[in-house]
Design a protein around this motif. Sequence first.
Motif, short mmCIF file in Angstrom:
data_model
loop_
_atom_site.label_atom_id
_atom_site.label_comp_id
_atom_site.label_asym_id
_atom_site.label_seq_id
_atom_site.Cartn_x
_atom_site.Cartn_y
_atom_site.Cartn_z
N GLY A 86 0.81 -1.21 0.00
CA GLY A 86 0.00 0.00 0.00
C GLY A 86 0.85 1.26 0.00
N TYR A 87 0.30 2.29 -0.48
CA TYR A 87 0.93 3.60 -0.54
C TYR A 87 2.15 3.62 -1.45
N SER A 88 2.30 2.62 -2.30
CA SER A 88 3.36 2.61 -3.30
C SER A 88 2.80 3.13 -4.64
N GLU B 86 0.07 4.73 -14.80
CA GLU B 86 0.44 4.89 -13.40
C GLU B 86 -0.56 4.15 -12.53
N SER B 87 -0.06 3.47 -11.51
CA SER B 87 -0.92 2.76 -10.55
C SER B 87 -0.51 3.17 -9.15
N SER B 88 -1.46 3.76 -8.45
CA SER B 88 -1.21 4.20 -7.08
C SER B 88 -2.55 4.32 -6.38
N PRO B 89 -2.58 4.48 -5.09
CA PRO B 89 -3.86 4.65 -4.40
C PRO B 89 -4.62 5.85 -4.91
N GLU C 130 5.58 11.78 -3.49
CA GLU C 130 5.77 12.18 -2.10
C GLU C 130 7.23 12.06 -1.72
N ARG C 131 7.51 12.85 -0.75
CA ARG C 131 8.87 12.74 -0.23
C ARG C 131 9.01 11.42 0.56
N ASN C 132 10.27 11.17 0.94
CA ASN C 132 10.59 9.98 1.73
C ASN C 132 10.14 8.71 1.01
N ARG C 133 10.39 8.66 -0.27
CA ARG C 133 10.11 7.46 -1.05
C ARG C 133 11.38 7.02 -1.75
N LEU C 134 11.45 5.76 -1.92
CA LEU C 134 12.61 5.18 -2.61
C LEU C 134 12.20 4.82 -4.03
N LEU C 135 12.99 5.30 -5.03
CA LEU C 135 12.72 5.04 -6.44
C LEU C 135 13.49 3.81 -6.89
N LEU C 136 12.74 2.84 -7.44
CA LEU C 136 13.32 1.65 -8.04
C LEU C 136 12.91 1.63 -9.51
N ASP D 271 12.74 -4.04 -22.00
CA ASP D 271 13.48 -4.28 -23.24
C ASP D 271 12.55 -4.29 -24.45
N GLY D 272 13.00 -3.70 -25.55
CA GLY D 272 12.28 -3.69 -26.83
C GLY D 272 11.31 -2.56 -26.98
N LEU D 273 11.00 -1.86 -25.90
CA LEU D 273 10.03 -0.77 -25.97
C LEU D 273 10.67 0.60 -25.75
N GLY D 274 11.80 0.58 -25.08
CA GLY D 274 12.42 1.84 -24.71
C GLY D 274 11.74 2.50 -23.54
N TRP D 275 10.86 1.73 -22.90
CA TRP D 275 10.16 2.25 -21.73
C TRP D 275 10.89 1.83 -20.44
N GLU D 276 10.41 2.39 -19.35
CA GLU D 276 11.03 2.11 -18.06
C GLU D 276 9.93 1.95 -17.00
N LEU D 277 10.08 0.91 -16.20
CA LEU D 277 9.15 0.66 -15.10
C LEU D 277 9.73 1.28 -13.84
N GLN D 278 8.97 2.17 -13.22
CA GLN D 278 9.42 2.86 -12.01
C GLN D 278 8.50 2.51 -10.84
N ALA D 279 9.11 2.28 -9.70
CA ALA D 279 8.35 1.99 -8.46
C ALA D 279 8.82 2.94 -7.39
N TYR D 280 7.83 3.67 -6.81
CA TYR D 280 8.10 4.57 -5.70
C TYR D 280 7.57 3.90 -4.42
N VAL D 281 8.50 3.48 -3.59
CA VAL D 281 8.13 2.72 -2.38
C VAL D 281 8.38 3.60 -1.15
N PRO D 282 7.36 3.80 -0.29
CA PRO D 282 7.56 4.62 0.91
C PRO D 282 8.61 4.01 1.83
N ASN D 283 9.39 4.87 2.45
CA ASN D 283 10.41 4.38 3.40
C ASN D 283 9.79 3.66 4.58
N SER D 284 8.50 4.00 4.88
CA SER D 284 7.84 3.36 6.02
C SER D 284 7.70 1.86 5.82
N LEU D 285 7.53 1.43 4.54
CA LEU D 285 7.44 -0.01 4.29
C LEU D 285 8.75 -0.71 4.64
#
Length: 365
Positions: A17-19, A33-36, A47-53, A58-72
């Motif tokens: 949650g909250y990711s 984008e998928s988020s609450p 939001e601040r205090n989030r970790l970006l992963l 491959d093949g699309l030139g796209w990038e999957l990004q995940a913002y995970v709260p530090n609280s997790l």
Amino acid sequence: MQISDLLDAVDYRKIGGYSTLRVVDGTGRVVIESSPETAAGESGSMERNRLLLSEPLDGLGWELQAYVPNSLFDESADKVRRMTLLVCLVSAIVLAGLGIGVSSYFSRRIQKIVGSLNDFRDGDFQKRISYTGNDELGQIAAAFNRMGSNIEELIHRNYAVSLQKKEAELESLQAQINPHFLYNTLSSISRLAQFGDVQTLQLLVQELAKFYRLSLNRGEILTTVGKEIEHAKAYIAIQCIKYGDRMNVYYDIDPEVLEYTTVKLILQPMLENALEHAWFGSTIGIRLVVEKCDSDIVFKVIDTGVGMKAETIQQILDPDGPRIGYGIRNVDSRIKLHGGSRYGVVIGSRTGIGTCIQITIPRRM
């Protein structure tokens, strides 16, 4: 077709949650984008205090990004810490239990060995250790049991040798008493035969036969108090034939002591000593007392003779002293050999009044 249908696997709930999950194209535009917030129909915001992963697609030139709260991560770290503490606590309890069990296991076996050694120290050489196993403690127990058996066998052997030696000493001391009396009695018989006093001679021979029958005692060193008194009375009867009215004898005997055991020939040497050395004038009185005293039996030979000096008494009872009062010293040695050092002969005397010789023996059946 909508992009959301193609990329339905992009769901923030799969990582918590909250990711926020985003797919970004090469120009940085957000494809999906998928988020609450987006799930609620609102626009998402970083939001601040989030970790970006991030992970390239491959093949699309796209990038999957995940913002995970530090609280997790903090929650996960807390779970890991709690789990670590729980594992450590369980491990400590298990190790403590194992340690106590192993310690108790070896402690009980060591206590067996220590207890058996203490019993050996207290003189119980029949103690053995019951132990099963082939470890070092088992070898110690086996060696201890062999040592106990060897010590017990040696003690029995030494005891048997000591007993044989003691019996030989008793027999040797006993054999030294009778000859002197026999010589004197045979002299009296010779004189009676010369004077033709057949009746007195017959009585003397009968008492002498009775005296030696009791003396021999079928070769046994021990006899009963009753037989020892009977033996003393036979000796007195022989001496009364010799001294007549000049000799007065009195008896004070406790009938309860007659069945107890004693070393034989302990009274006759005392009576003989009184009749040979204690005369004071033309008559003498002798009193024989036999009584119980706690766990002992006490004989007393009391005379009304000349008495003895303290120096004479000391010389008589001194094993290394001059050869006087040999019969008394002989009796004292035999009693000590049989009963122990606390038993034996004690002499009390006053010059001109008389002497009391006390003999103490253990009360045994």
